[in-house]
Scaffold this active site. Structure first.
Site, mmCIF file in Angstrom:
data_model
loop_
_atom_site.group_PDB
_atom_site.id
_atom_site.type_symbol
_atom_site.label_atom_id
_atom_site.label_comp_id
_atom_site.label_asym_id
_atom_site.label_seq_id
_atom_site.Cartn_x
_atom_site.Cartn_y
_atom_site.Cartn_z
ATOM 1 N N CYS A 1 12.791 74.132 -15.755
ATOM 2 C CA CYS A 1 11.779 74.521 -14.692
ATOM 3 C C CYS A 1 11.973 74.121 -13.356
ATOM 4 C CB CYS A 1 10.179 74.208 -14.996
ATOM 5 S SG CYS A 1 9.783 72.582 -14.672
ATOM 6 N N ASP B 1 12.355 71.089 -12.121
ATOM 7 C CA ASP B 1 11.978 69.713 -11.355
ATOM 8 C C ASP B 1 12.040 68.456 -12.447
ATOM 9 O OD1 ASP B 1 10.832 70.659 -8.815
ATOM 10 O OD2 ASP B 1 9.751 71.772 -10.119
ATOM 11 N N CYS C 1 12.950 70.917 -6.032
ATOM 12 C CA CYS C 1 12.826 71.593 -4.681
ATOM 13 C C CYS C 1 12.421 70.479 -3.596
ATOM 14 C CB CYS C 1 11.785 72.604 -4.584
ATOM 15 S SG CYS C 1 10.206 72.136 -5.151
ATOM 16 N N CYS D 1 4.349 70.351 -8.227
ATOM 17 C CA CYS D 1 5.078 69.139 -8.042
ATOM 18 C C CYS D 1 4.124 67.690 -7.579
ATOM 19 C CB CYS D 1 5.928 69.333 -6.676
ATOM 20 S SG CYS D 1 7.079 70.787 -6.811
#
Lengths: 145, 391
Positions: free
Chosen positions: A36, A38, A61, A105
């Site tokens: 994915c 992360d 990211c 996140c």
């Protein structure tokens, strides 16, 4: 791109706090997966009941790096109980918000802390489940589906 | 700090020469080409002059085969929907395209699937090149159209269009190509390459945004996409974007005139950058190195994520793009990189840099100075990198 992030997010992305590893860490938590995009890894140094040092490493990211950095700042020097109370919402608010697509996140950051504290308890021979609760599993998150 | 625009595949800067040619049609010559008085007819003449010149530059045999549109997406939509809806009554219900088309094609195919069309999505293999024999094998009795892009927008790979055109013509199947990225970089001749329909747009070649075209070979039956007035010989309604059309023609003319020298220079810069970036451990070039647009570099650096790289590039004055999802608002990695077989975790770490004639050797040197530092910095903080670096 950059303009969709707040100044605080960009600041924590450009100058991340507490990056790195802790040697002989008392607790290490890793959440997320490379599929994915992360992965967050959190290192804790715990003395008594206090997180005297926190470090992180993140693959992800801008928002993933910024939330990791902010989360470490928010829990460093705090007690375990206080750290466990940190929500993804608090991390987001501290960063002046995240774009909707990046909210996950902040969830990862919360989970990484919980995973690291669970690891600490396991190393002490204590079952973390009653204390830490359900961490949540990235594999079952619908963001990648 | 040096500022480098390295996202010319997204859009380009309007050429001052092109703007100058457009200006009269944005100011004094504001007439409607459908009107009979002076400034209307002057506008009409400008449109028809542009049409004839564009037809010549694309190798079309008749100016009336050029239909002006609002850009590449409209042209792609029109080509597929217009042909498929027309041929449905003749029992044609199959479309052949590729896995790495632009979304203007892929999403149009999805819409047509809902209407009962079947779509074959061809493999593009590791080098990002469609195999003509795969096209031939996929053709069925009920195939309405084959659509294969001329050059890919993310990895810049140039497809064997003439070979595919030949196969389609032999099987009497219509052939459309999205040449949005290729136009201006590759010599295109629709007749020699047996292209039945071709999409292109002005803003990728230093023309204005909002103007493109669909080449439709004479005699092809196609339904309208935009209904209304009698513009474009009853095929595409709407008052003509005169300045845009004049700009499209001017931009294509400049691109054709300068192609050889410009592409030679771009190839040298591109190759220098690719060679330099490949010095970074666990880096890779995405797509064929040889069959590649002169302007395109697309790389993956393992262990880092594309958006972080892009943000750091931007902090250093470099405007680039990522195949990575995070920028497009979805979290899936690029469908193009997945189509060439990259695993998700590597596809997440891609960056695309696309150049134009203003790019200098100093720009490339600067990029080569900056990128390795950023990659190292991000890898140093990547828990993924520590797992894969010694593998």
């Amino acid at each position: 791109m950059a303009f969709t992030y707040s100044e605080k997010v960009m600041d924590h992305f450009a100058n991340p706090r507490n990056v790195g590893e802790i040697e002989n860490a008392d607790g290490i938590g890793e959440v997320g997966n490379s599929k994915c995009g992360d992965i967050m890894k959190m290192y804790l140094k715990i003395e008594g009941n206090v997180l005297v040092d926190v470090k992180f490493k993140t693959f992800g990211c801008g928002a993933a790096i910024a939330t990791s950095s902010m989360a470490t700042e928010l829990i460093k020097g705090k007690t375990i109980d206080e750290a466990l109370k940190l929500t993804n919402k608090a991390v987001m608010e501290a960063l002046d918000g995240l774009p909707p697509v990046k909210v996950h996140c902040s969830v990862l950051a919360e989970q990484a802390i919980k995973a690291a504290i669970s690891d600490y308890y396991k190393k002490q021979g204590i079952d973390p489940t009653p204390i830490v609760g359900d961490i949540g599993d990235c594999d079952h998150c619908d963001h990648c589906e | 700090m040096r500022e480098i625009y390295a996202d010319n595949a997204a859009t380009t800067k309007l050429s001052p020469v092109v703007l100058e040619k457009m200006m009269p049609y944005l100011t004094e010559v504001y007439g409607n080409p459908s009107s009979l008085y002076g400034i209307g007819q002057e506008a009409k003449n400008a449109v028809e002059t542009a049409r004839a010149n564009i037809a010549k530059n694309l190798g079309a045999s008749n100016p009336n085969e050029i239909y002006f549109t609002s850009g590449g997406s409209e042209s792609d939509n029109w080509a597929l929907k217009g042909v498929c809806e027309r041929l449905k009554s003749k029992g044609k219900k199959h479309i052949i395209t590729t896995k790495f088309e632009h979304h203007a094609i892929l999403h149009t195919c999805k819409a047509l699937e809902k209407q009962g069309f079947e779509v074959t999505y061809l493999d593009v293999y590791e080098d990002g090149i469609v195999k003509p024999e795969d096209v031939e094998k996929a053709i069925r009795e009920d195939t309405a159209i084959v659509s294969v892009m001329y050059a890919n927008n993310e990895i810049g790979t140039i497809q064997p269009i003439a070979e595919i055109g030949k196969i389609c013509r032999a099987h009497k199947v219509l052939f459309h190509t999205d040449a949005v990225q290729a136009a201006g970089y590759v010599k295109i001749n629709v007749v020699e390459e047996n292209i039945d329909l071709l999409s292109m747009t002005a803003h990728k070649i230093h023309g204005p945004k909002g103007c493109g075209l669909l080449y439709i070979r004479k005699g092809i039956l196609i339904n309208n996409l935009i209904e209304g007035g009698a513009q474009e010989r009853n095929k595409r309604a709407g008052t003509e974007n005169i300045a845009g059309i004049v700009g499209l023609d001017a931009a294509l003319q400049i691109a054709v005139d300068t192609m050889e020298e410009r592409c030679k220079k771009l190839c040298a810069l591109r190759d220098k950058l690719i060679d330099g970036l490949l010095q970074i451990p666990k880096s890779r070039l995405n797509g064929s190195r040889e069959k590649r647009l002169p302007s395109n570099v697309n790389m993956c650096f393992e262990g880092i994520e594309g958006e972080s790289l892009l943000l750091r590039l931007e902090m250093n004055g470099i405007s680039a793009s990522s195949g990575s999802a995070c920028t497009s608002g979805s979290l899936d990695p690029s469908h193009v990189l997945l189509a060439i077989g990259l695993p998700h975790e590597i596809a997440h770490g891609s960056t695309r840099m696309t150049f134009d004639e203003s790019t200098t050797e100093e720009d490339i040197d600067y990029i080569l100075e900056v990128v390795p530092k950023i990659v190292k910095l991000l890898r140093d903080m990547s828990p993924l990198w520590e797992k894969i670096k010694d593998k």
